[in-house]
Design a protein around this motif. Structure first.
Motif: not given
Length: 453
Positions: A301-308, A310-312, A318-320
């Motif tokens: 299943y492939d569908f668009e995700l909210p960018k905010g 994903v960024d969060e 990335w903090r690790n």
């Protein structure tokens, strides 16, 4: 004195608004608050409830204004969400520009919208749940390992050849490309052969060696090794065997079991280990199954995700990596390599979020909900890790809606996975313990290597 709302961005998964709150409306709310609560104010030099409104406003005006502004903003945000039937993927982001109560207040609002997820056809989910079969030999081997905690180690003479299960006292120096590396040297280290404490076949190359032997051990670090500089590298260790030790195990009799574990007899200890093994490997089975389900669903299943969103999640992962960079400033050769690593973490975030959303959809389709009992049970489990700080932890969750949501999300994921396990599309495969452990090791290494940076 109406609040003015202007839509500035109208994307499928992101809606943004500029909101203007009139100065006069804020002032009216302040006046209303003071008049309603006048009797509750106290100030030195005045009787309680007899303080003039102007004095209250002069003393507490800015604080009251800030509180009333918050109420107006929260109320308007709620009405925007409700009136438009938005299903939010995360908490609304409110950006209050520089506030000057001498004029109208302007803020910007960004809403991340939950995507439309297609119906999930459970019959098309083809994932095998592998399970370990624990037999008497497995329990006896576990009993021997357990017994070694109480062993005494006896030094052997130089004619004795080390076997699996024996221990060696070694000095070693490791090199990659003939250069010593940090953490690759030690003196007087006790290593049990066959314990898999060291990488690759390091231990196997010491089997058959005697005290006094000097050995060159050649190994290769795993691709997903925790030290990036060593990951995938070939290394050579100069090893000196100082001593060979043989374990002398205590007799597992009734007296020993009673003294050490307060159990009635050795059979009771075997039963305890049987339960522990079963529980431990069922947890491993469940974790591997969940990972493989998530990977399958992301491919299916492939569908668009909210960018905010994903960024969060990417920022959290990335903090690790940033912590690793602090420990090892040379982790990445250049900015391009660093950006590539961040992209890997973004892909990991996308898989985590999309997989969680699909599992949530499975629960929705099958009317599986997170009950108060489920929530209390999960919170109790969390509190076990914070003995003596329970009140602080509970207060944290009460003040942080996103933290509460993270508990609910975990409950939903667990319910979906447990539901899938019992669905007829899911095949179950029983494996002996040795093969099961090999499979788990390989599966976990593949997952780590996919998202290793």
């Amino acid at each position: 004195m109406e609040i003015i709302v202007k839509k500035t961005i109208d994307k499928k998964l992101n809606k943004q608004f500029d909101i203007t709150i009139p100065k006069a409306l804020i002032e009216q709310k302040v006046e209303d608050y003071i008049n309603k609560n006048k009797e509750n104010f106290s100030l030195k030099g005045f009787r309680k409830g007899q303080i003039p409104s102007g004095v209250i406003k002069e003393k507490y005006g800015k604080t009251i204004m800030a509180d009333e502004l918050d109420k107006l903003i929260n109320s308007k945000v709620s009405s925007i969400v409700k009136d438009n039937s938005f299903k939010l993927a995360m908490q609304p982001k409110v950006d209050a520009k520089e506030i000057d109560f001498a004029q109208d207040v302007s803020i910007s609002l960004s809403l991340e919208i939950f995507p439309e997820i297609p119906e999930i056809d459970l019959h098309k989910i083809k994932v095998t749940k592998r399970e370990a079969v624990i037999d008497n030999n497995d329990v006896k081997q576990e009993l021997q390992k357990f017994n070694k905690f109480f062993a005494t180690w006896e030094k052997q003479d130089s004619s004795y050849k080390a076997k699996n299960g024996d221990a060696v006292i070694i000095d070693y120096v490791g090199r990659v490309d003939k250069v010593e590396f940090e953490g690759g040297s030690a003196k007087g280290h006790q290593l049990e052969l066959g314990s898999k404490s060291f990488i690759d076949d390091f231990e196997e190359q010491l089997v058959g060696k005697r005290a006094g032997d000097e050995v060159k051990v050649k190994v290769k670090f795993p691709k997903a090794y925790h030290a990036p500089k060593l990951a995938g590298q070939s290394a050579e260790f100069e090893v000196k065997v100082n001593e060979v030790l043989v374990a002398k195990l205590p007799e597992l009799n009734q007296e020993f079991v009673k003294e050490k574990f307060n159990l009635d007899d050795p059979k009771a200890l075997e039963d305890l280990l049987q339960k522990d093994l079963t529980k431990r490997f069922e947890e491993m089975s469940l974790e591997i199954f969940k990972n493989e389900v998530m990977e399958f669903l992301n491919k299916k299943y492939d569908f668009e995700l909210p960018k905010g969103l994903v960024d969060e999640q990417t920022n959290a992962l990335w903090r690790n990596v940033e912590s690793e960079i602090e420990q090892n400033p040379d982790k990445f050769k250049n900015d391009k390599e660093k950006e590539k690593a961040r992209k890997v973490k973004e892909e990991q975030s996308i898989e985590m979020i999309r997989g969680a959303m699909i599992l949530s959809k499975i629960c929705e389709q099958n009317k599986l909900e997170a009950s108060k009992e489920d929530f209390d049970k999960e919170l109790f489990t969390i509190l076990q890790n914070f003995k003596g700080q329970e009140d602080k932890v509970i207060a944290y969750y009460q003040k942080n809606p996103q933290a509460i949501e993270s508990i609910r999300a975990k409950i939903i994921e667990d319910k979906a996975i447990n539901f899938l396990i019992n669905h007829k599309s899911i095949e179950r495969k029983s494996m002996n313990l040795k093969d099961f452990e090999k499979y788990c090791t390989k599966a976990n290494e593949e997952i780590r290597s996919r998202f290793a940076v």
